[in-house]
Design an enzyme around this catalytic site. Structure first.
Site, PDB file in Angstrom:
ATOM      1  N   GLN A   1     -24.485  83.428 -41.223  1.00 58.54           N
ATOM      2  CA  GLN A   1     -26.124  83.616 -40.877  1.00 58.54           C
ATOM      3  C   GLN A   1     -26.082  82.969 -39.374  1.00 58.54           C
ATOM      4  O   GLN A   1     -26.415  82.017 -39.148  1.00 58.54           O
ATOM      5  CB  GLN A   1     -26.693  82.785 -41.813  1.00 58.54           C
ATOM      6  CG  GLN A   1     -28.215  83.148 -41.631  1.00 58.54           C
ATOM      7  CD  GLN A   1     -29.233  82.576 -42.735  1.00 58.54           C
ATOM      8  OE1 GLN A   1     -28.738  81.966 -43.603  1.00 58.54           O
ATOM      9  NE2 GLN A   1     -30.603  82.563 -42.434  1.00 58.54           N
ATOM     10  N   PHE A   2     -26.301  84.019 -38.512  1.00 58.45           N
ATOM     11  CA  PHE A   2     -26.331  83.695 -37.127  1.00 58.45           C
ATOM     12  C   PHE A   2     -27.648  83.150 -36.776  1.00 58.45           C
ATOM     13  O   PHE A   2     -28.118  82.461 -35.956  1.00 58.45           O
ATOM     14  CB  PHE A   2     -26.190  85.037 -36.319  1.00 58.45           C
ATOM     15  CG  PHE A   2     -27.204  86.054 -36.177  1.00 58.45           C
ATOM     16  CD1 PHE A   2     -28.173  85.926 -35.380  1.00 58.45           C
ATOM     17  CD2 PHE A   2     -27.159  87.105 -37.313  1.00 58.45           C
ATOM     18  CE1 PHE A   2     -29.267  87.023 -35.309  1.00 58.45           C
ATOM     19  CE2 PHE A   2     -28.050  87.923 -37.403  1.00 58.45           C
ATOM     20  CZ  PHE A   2     -29.050  88.017 -36.421  1.00 58.45           C
ATOM     21  N   THR A   3     -28.855  83.465 -37.931  1.00 60.26           N
ATOM     22  CA  THR A   3     -30.075  82.971 -37.422  1.00 60.26           C
ATOM     23  C   THR A   3     -30.275  81.437 -37.473  1.00 60.26           C
ATOM     24  O   THR A   3     -31.153  80.810 -36.935  1.00 60.26           O
ATOM     25  CB  THR A   3     -31.180  83.651 -38.239  1.00 60.26           C
ATOM     26  OG1 THR A   3     -30.854  83.269 -39.601  1.00 60.26           O
ATOM     27  CG2 THR A   3     -31.260  85.000 -38.117  1.00 60.26           C
TER      28      THR A   3
END
Length: 158
Positions: free
Chosen positions: A86-88
């Site tokens: 999850q890059f966020t």
């Protein structure tokens, strides 16, 4: 240290009764009791970051013992982990209302690094770690147990 603030691997650990990932209406992965681990990777992460976080995740004493006290780890209980990239998690929200993701690793670096993270978890746990589908629009479902949610980043291990 020369590492810009927020430029290290981050994870969110959620103690769950169950968790699953669905992509395009198809079940991609699921677990029963254990942890849902959301993983954010930065461009400056190394194997040292993976090793630190895998040790912390697998040894976190967030599961109840016989007295109902959070005193046991995932390793103690033999529960599972569902890992989702999850890059966020590396969003920078300091300026304006639109998050910047410049602190997140690009996919060509993040995918092999995430795979290495999962392989390291599997080695420690001695079993397969189901994952989401990297880069896909995933629907993550969970029943949070407690709720217990822990934020970790590898900067703490430096």
């Amino acid at each position: 240290m020369g590492i810009p603030g927020g430029w290290k691997m981050k994870v969110v650990v959620q103690r769950v009764q169950e968790a699953s990932v669905t992509v395009d209406g198809e079940l991609a992965a699921s677990i029963g009791r254990g942890m849902l681990v959301l993983v954010g990777i930065s461009p400056v992460d190394t194997q040292k970051d993976i090793d630190y976080l895998v040790r912390k995740i697998t040894q976190l004493r967030i599961f109840d013992d016989q007295q109902g006290i959070m005193n046991l780890s995932l390793l103690d209980k033999g529960f599972d982990i569902l890992a989702v990239s999850q890059f966020t998690l590396l969003a920078d929200t300091r300026k304006g209302n639109r998050p910047s993701y410049i602190k997140a690793a690009r996919p060509e670096m993040a995918l092999p690094f995430f795979d290495c993270f999962v392989q390291t978890l599997e080695k420690v746990l001695g079993k397969t770690v189901p994952t989401g589908v990297f880069g896909a629009n995933m629907k993550v479902a969970l029943i949070n147990d407690g709720p217990v949610t822990i934020l970790l980043d590898s900067f703490d291990g430096q």
